[in-house]
Design a protein around this motif. Structure first.
Motif, PDB file in Angstrom:
ATOM      1  N   GLU A  11      46.988 -20.868 -15.355  1.00 34.54           N
ATOM      2  CA  GLU A  11      47.695 -20.460 -16.790  1.00 34.54           C
ATOM      3  C   GLU A  11      49.160 -21.164 -16.827  1.00 34.54           C
ATOM      4  OE1 GLU A  11      47.725 -16.680 -18.292  1.00 34.54           O
ATOM      5  OE2 GLU A  11      49.103 -17.191 -19.854  1.00 34.54           O
ATOM      6  N   ALA A  12      49.588 -21.016 -15.486  1.00 34.21           N
ATOM      7  CA  ALA A  12      51.307 -21.424 -15.614  1.00 34.21           C
ATOM      8  C   ALA A  12      50.897 -22.975 -15.831  1.00 34.21           C
ATOM      9  CB  ALA A  12      51.883 -21.042 -14.234  1.00 34.21           C
ATOM     10  N   CYS A  13      49.940 -23.586 -15.180  1.00 34.01           N
ATOM     11  CA  CYS A  13      50.040 -25.277 -15.095  1.00 34.01           C
ATOM     12  C   CYS A  13      49.494 -25.533 -16.735  1.00 34.01           C
ATOM     13  CB  CYS A  13      49.123 -25.726 -14.100  1.00 34.01           C
ATOM     14  SG  CYS A  13      49.569 -25.475 -12.711  1.00 34.01           S
ATOM     15  N   ARG A  14      49.061 -24.712 -17.351  1.00 32.37           N
ATOM     16  CA  ARG A  14      48.392 -25.404 -18.600  1.00 32.37           C
ATOM     17  C   ARG A  14      49.428 -24.867 -19.771  1.00 32.37           C
ATOM     18  NH1 ARG A  14      42.890 -26.378 -18.703  1.00 32.37           N
ATOM     19  NH2 ARG A  14      41.827 -25.852 -16.555  1.00 32.37           N
ATOM     20  N   GLU A  15      50.132 -23.787 -19.489  1.00 36.73           N
ATOM     21  CA  GLU A  15      50.861 -23.324 -20.663  1.00 36.73           C
ATOM     22  C   GLU A  15      52.293 -23.704 -20.349  1.00 36.73           C
ATOM     23  OE1 GLU A  15      49.500 -21.977 -23.306  1.00 36.73           O
ATOM     24  OE2 GLU A  15      47.441 -22.152 -22.558  1.00 36.73           O
ATOM     25  N   TRP A  16      52.649 -23.760 -19.057  1.00 35.12           N
ATOM     26  CA  TRP A  16      54.177 -23.721 -18.858  1.00 35.12           C
ATOM     27  C   TRP A  16      54.491 -25.054 -18.254  1.00 35.12           C
ATOM     28  CZ3 TRP A  16      57.824 -20.053 -20.222  1.00 35.12           C
ATOM     29  CH2 TRP A  16      57.428 -18.670 -20.705  1.00 35.12           C
ATOM     30  N   GLY A  17      53.598 -25.503 -17.278  1.00 37.31           N
ATOM     31  CA  GLY A  17      54.147 -26.584 -16.543  1.00 37.31           C
ATOM     32  C   GLY A  17      55.059 -26.176 -15.632  1.00 37.31           C
ATOM     33  N   PHE A  18      55.590 -24.961 -15.408  1.00 38.93           N
ATOM     34  CA  PHE A  18      56.567 -24.678 -14.587  1.00 38.93           C
ATOM     35  C   PHE A  18      56.504 -23.142 -13.951  1.00 38.93           C
ATOM     36  CE2 PHE A  18      59.491 -27.762 -15.874  1.00 38.93           C
ATOM     37  CZ  PHE A  18      60.758 -27.668 -15.001  1.00 38.93           C
ATOM     38  N   PHE A  19      56.666 -22.917 -12.879  1.00 42.21           N
ATOM     39  CA  PHE A  19      56.403 -21.416 -12.730  1.00 42.21           C
ATOM     40  C   PHE A  19      57.462 -21.405 -11.028  1.00 42.21           C
ATOM     41  CE2 PHE A  19      53.181 -22.504  -9.209  1.00 42.21           C
ATOM     42  CZ  PHE A  19      52.606 -23.806  -9.901  1.00 42.21           C
ATOM     43  N   GLN A  20      57.509 -20.192 -10.933  1.00 37.44           N
ATOM     44  CA  GLN A  20      58.407 -19.798  -9.643  1.00 37.44           C
ATOM     45  C   GLN A  20      57.080 -19.013  -8.363  1.00 37.44           C
ATOM     46  OE1 GLN A  20      62.189 -17.540  -9.518  1.00 37.44           O
ATOM     47  NE2 GLN A  20      62.152 -17.638 -11.825  1.00 37.44           N
ATOM     48  N   VAL A  21      57.510 -19.601  -7.284  1.00 36.10           N
ATOM     49  CA  VAL A  21      56.439 -18.796  -6.222  1.00 36.10           C
ATOM     50  C   VAL A  21      57.313 -17.990  -5.477  1.00 36.10           C
ATOM     51  CG1 VAL A  21      54.519 -20.530  -6.687  1.00 36.10           C
ATOM     52  CG2 VAL A  21      56.458 -21.107  -4.859  1.00 36.10           C
ATOM     53  N   LEU A  22      56.745 -16.982  -4.988  1.00 41.88           N
ATOM     54  CA  LEU A  22      57.193 -15.968  -3.840  1.00 41.88           C
ATOM     55  C   LEU A  22      56.359 -16.182  -2.824  1.00 41.88           C
ATOM     56  CD1 LEU A  22      58.034 -12.818  -6.189  1.00 41.88           C
ATOM     57  CD2 LEU A  22      59.569 -14.876  -5.769  1.00 41.88           C
ATOM     58  N   ASN A  23      56.728 -15.618  -1.508  1.00 47.31           N
ATOM     59  CA  ASN A  23      55.741 -15.626  -0.248  1.00 47.31           C
ATOM     60  C   ASN A  23      55.265 -16.985  -0.266  1.00 47.31           C
ATOM     61  OD1 ASN A  23      56.627 -13.181   0.700  1.00 47.31           O
ATOM     62  ND2 ASN A  23      55.461 -12.342  -1.094  1.00 47.31           N
ATOM     63  N   HIS A  24      56.039 -18.130  -0.204  1.00 48.68           N
ATOM     64  CA  HIS A  24      55.380 -19.508  -0.380  1.00 48.68           C
ATOM     65  C   HIS A  24      55.166 -20.044   1.334  1.00 48.68           C
ATOM     66  CE1 HIS A  24      59.505 -19.727   0.203  1.00 48.68           C
ATOM     67  NE2 HIS A  24      59.678 -19.392  -1.130  1.00 48.68           N
ATOM     68  N   GLY A  25      55.739 -19.499   2.129  1.00 45.77           N
ATOM     69  CA  GLY A  25      55.672 -19.647   3.658  1.00 45.77           C
ATOM     70  C   GLY A  25      56.803 -20.417   4.178  1.00 45.77           C
ATOM     71  N   VAL A  26      57.667 -20.915   3.266  1.00 43.79           N
ATOM     72  CA  VAL A  26      59.058 -21.683   3.919  1.00 43.79           C
ATOM     73  C   VAL A  26      60.040 -20.407   3.985  1.00 43.79           C
ATOM     74  CG1 VAL A  26      60.753 -23.246   3.514  1.00 43.79           C
ATOM     75  CG2 VAL A  26      58.564 -23.478   2.548  1.00 43.79           C
ATOM     76  N   ARG A  27      60.615 -20.545   5.282  1.00 40.60           N
ATOM     77  CA  ARG A  27      61.364 -19.524   5.702  1.00 40.60           C
ATOM     78  C   ARG A  27      62.694 -19.256   4.817  1.00 40.60           C
ATOM     79  NH1 ARG A  27      63.888 -20.752  10.138  1.00 40.60           N
ATOM     80  NH2 ARG A  27      62.872 -22.760  10.352  1.00 40.60           N
ATOM     81  N   PRO A  28      63.260 -18.096   4.232  1.00 42.42           N
ATOM     82  CA  PRO A  28      64.316 -18.052   3.634  1.00 42.42           C
ATOM     83  C   PRO A  28      65.469 -18.720   4.248  1.00 42.42           C
ATOM     84  CG  PRO A  28      63.178 -15.785   3.625  1.00 42.42           C
ATOM     85  CD  PRO A  28      62.460 -16.919   4.401  1.00 42.42           C
ATOM     86  N   GLU A  29      65.616 -18.299   5.640  1.00 43.17           N
ATOM     87  CA  GLU A  29      66.718 -19.008   6.349  1.00 43.17           C
ATOM     88  C   GLU A  29      67.178 -20.484   6.188  1.00 43.17           C
ATOM     89  OE1 GLU A  29      64.340 -17.142   8.320  1.00 43.17           O
ATOM     90  OE2 GLU A  29      64.937 -15.275   7.291  1.00 43.17           O
ATOM     91  N   LEU A  30      65.726 -20.974   6.308  1.00 50.97           N
ATOM     92  CA  LEU A  30      65.507 -22.432   6.116  1.00 50.97           C
ATOM     93  C   LEU A  30      65.910 -23.071   4.742  1.00 50.97           C
ATOM     94  CD1 LEU A  30      64.954 -25.204   7.559  1.00 50.97           C
ATOM     95  CD2 LEU A  30      62.422 -24.936   6.863  1.00 50.97           C
ATOM     96  N   MET A  31      65.560 -22.225   3.647  1.00 48.41           N
ATOM     97  CA  MET A  31      65.980 -22.541   2.444  1.00 48.41           C
ATOM     98  C   MET A  31      67.449 -22.627   2.297  1.00 48.41           C
ATOM     99  SD  MET A  31      63.025 -20.322   0.574  1.00 48.41           S
ATOM    100  CE  MET A  31      63.257 -21.026  -1.134  1.00 48.41           C
TER     101      MET A  31
END
Ligand code: OGA
Ligand code: NI
Length: 372
Positions: free
Chosen positions: A88-108
């Motif tokens: 739905e996000a790709c069709r209606e918004w083209g934009f979304f936020q993701v959580l628990n995406h696997g990249v360490r917060p410290e690295l970000m």
């Protein structure tokens, strides 16, 4: 085929004339630090493009937030509920936020703060890395080569991570001392995340999970990073940090500033200010995925506003198709009732338009339509 080849040559010739910027480059950071009381004319947007000409959505509105925890189970099968949210996000918004995406917060945090330190170097120390419109790699302060263009209130740094033959540490900053190592690791993790999202995008259209990735050139995808630095602006109501545009590539993974808002996404006729969730990434569909999906997924306009109180730093990671393969709507997605909306074009060809003209809303993908 012959016709296509000829077009490529014309484009390449045009490209090779862009060796230098049409005007001397002025660093926005220098302007911001010179305590201006007014905004130089070059940064004053025409009234129709200023931040407040289109209504802003109510402050509480946000783009969808999707928790990716458990997206792929041990046996590799994806979670249907999460898939549906992404669809739905790709069709209606083209934009979304993701959580628990696997990249360490410290690295970000390390990635963003290393770049902040780099931008805090005195301007003359960054000039070693000054870029040209030929490849855009390095330290830059404008997009597009149109003489006399009204410019955006930002400096940036652009570099390649993939393909490996374009990755050149000599074109990356060497300060702070950790920056190369951190960005290298960050890039690998984000590529990984993109691989997982690409599978979901394929499956959600009823395709085999590797179909989008294969259309991008499999392992041979391109990946680059643009780090945006938006200094404080004396008249934020007259300027933009980044003009309205859609991203030309495949998919963008944005790491926004953790303190300062600025990104706005267009939804219907309103601008929605994105409220980043701590340690979320912002994912958005680029023009190449809109094209591959025959417009099932939308590459949506967005822009950045600035403010007079605080600077802002963001990392835009672009995940792109291999640059010399023709990108066109996937065969399974077109039929006589649903004809292909776009003719084939390589990303190299496509990117040339953008690099010549600079950000211009969605005009690039909208002009690239099949003749009717
Ligand atoms: C971009 C972009 C948004 C931001 O770099 O393409 O849209 O928040 N950046 O800096
Ligand atoms: Ni963008």
């Amino acid at each position: 085929m012959t016709k296509n080849k000829k077009e490529v040559n014309i484009e390449t010739r045009k490209g090779s004339t862009m060796d230098e910027w049409p005007e001397p480059i002025v660093r926005v950071q220098s302007l911001a630090e010179s305590n201006l009381s007014s905004l130089p004319d070059r940064y004053i947007k025409p009234a129709s493009q200023r931040p407040t000409t289109i209504e802003e959505a109510p402050a509480a509105t946000n783009i969808p937030i999707i928790d990716l925890e458990g997206l792929f189970s041990e046996d590799g099968s994806p979670d249907e509920a999460i898939m549906a949210q992404i669809s739905e996000a790709c069709r209606e918004w083209g934009f979304f936020q993701v959580l628990n995406h696997g990249v360490r917060p410290e690295l970000m945090d390390a990635a963003r703060e290393n770049w902040r330190e780099f931008f805090h170097l005195p301007v003359n120390e960054k000039e070693t890395y000054r870029n040209s419109p030929k490849t855009y790699e390095g330290y830059g302060s404008r997009l597009g080569v149109e003489k006399g263009a009204i410019l955006d209130w930002s400096d940036y740094y652009f570099l390649h991570l993939l393909p490996l033959h374009l990755k050149d540490f000599n074109k990356w900053p060497s300060f702070p001392p950790t920056i190369r190592e951190v960005i290298d690791e960050y890039g690998k993790e984000v590529v990984n995340l993109c691989g997982r999202v690409m599978k979901v995008l394929s499956l959600n259209l009823g395709l085999k999970e590797d179909e989008f990735q294969d259309a991008f050139g499999g392992e041979n995808i391109g990946a680059c990073l643009r780090v945006n630095y938006y200094p404080k602006c004396p008249r934020p109501e007259l300027a933009l940090g980044l003009s309205s545009h859609s991203d030309p590539g495949g998919m963008t993974i944005l790491l926004p500033d953790d303190q300062v808002f600025g990104l706005q996404v267009r939804k219907n006729d309103m601008w929605i200010t994105v409220k980043p969730h701590p340690h979320a990434f912002i994912v958005n569909i680029g023009d190449q995925i809109q094209i591959l999906s025959n417009s099932a997924y939308k590459s949506v306009e967005h822009r950045v506003i600035v403010n007079s109180e605080k600077e802002r730093v963001s990392l835009a990671f672009f995940y792109n198709p291999k640059s010399d393969i023709p990108i066109q709507p996937l065969q399974e997605l077109v039929s006589t009732h649903n004809p292909p909306l776009y003719p084939p074009m390589t990303f190299d060809q496509y990117r040339l338009f953008i690099r010549t003209q600079g950000p211009q809303g969605k005009s690039h993908v909208e002009s690239h339509v099949s003749p009717r």
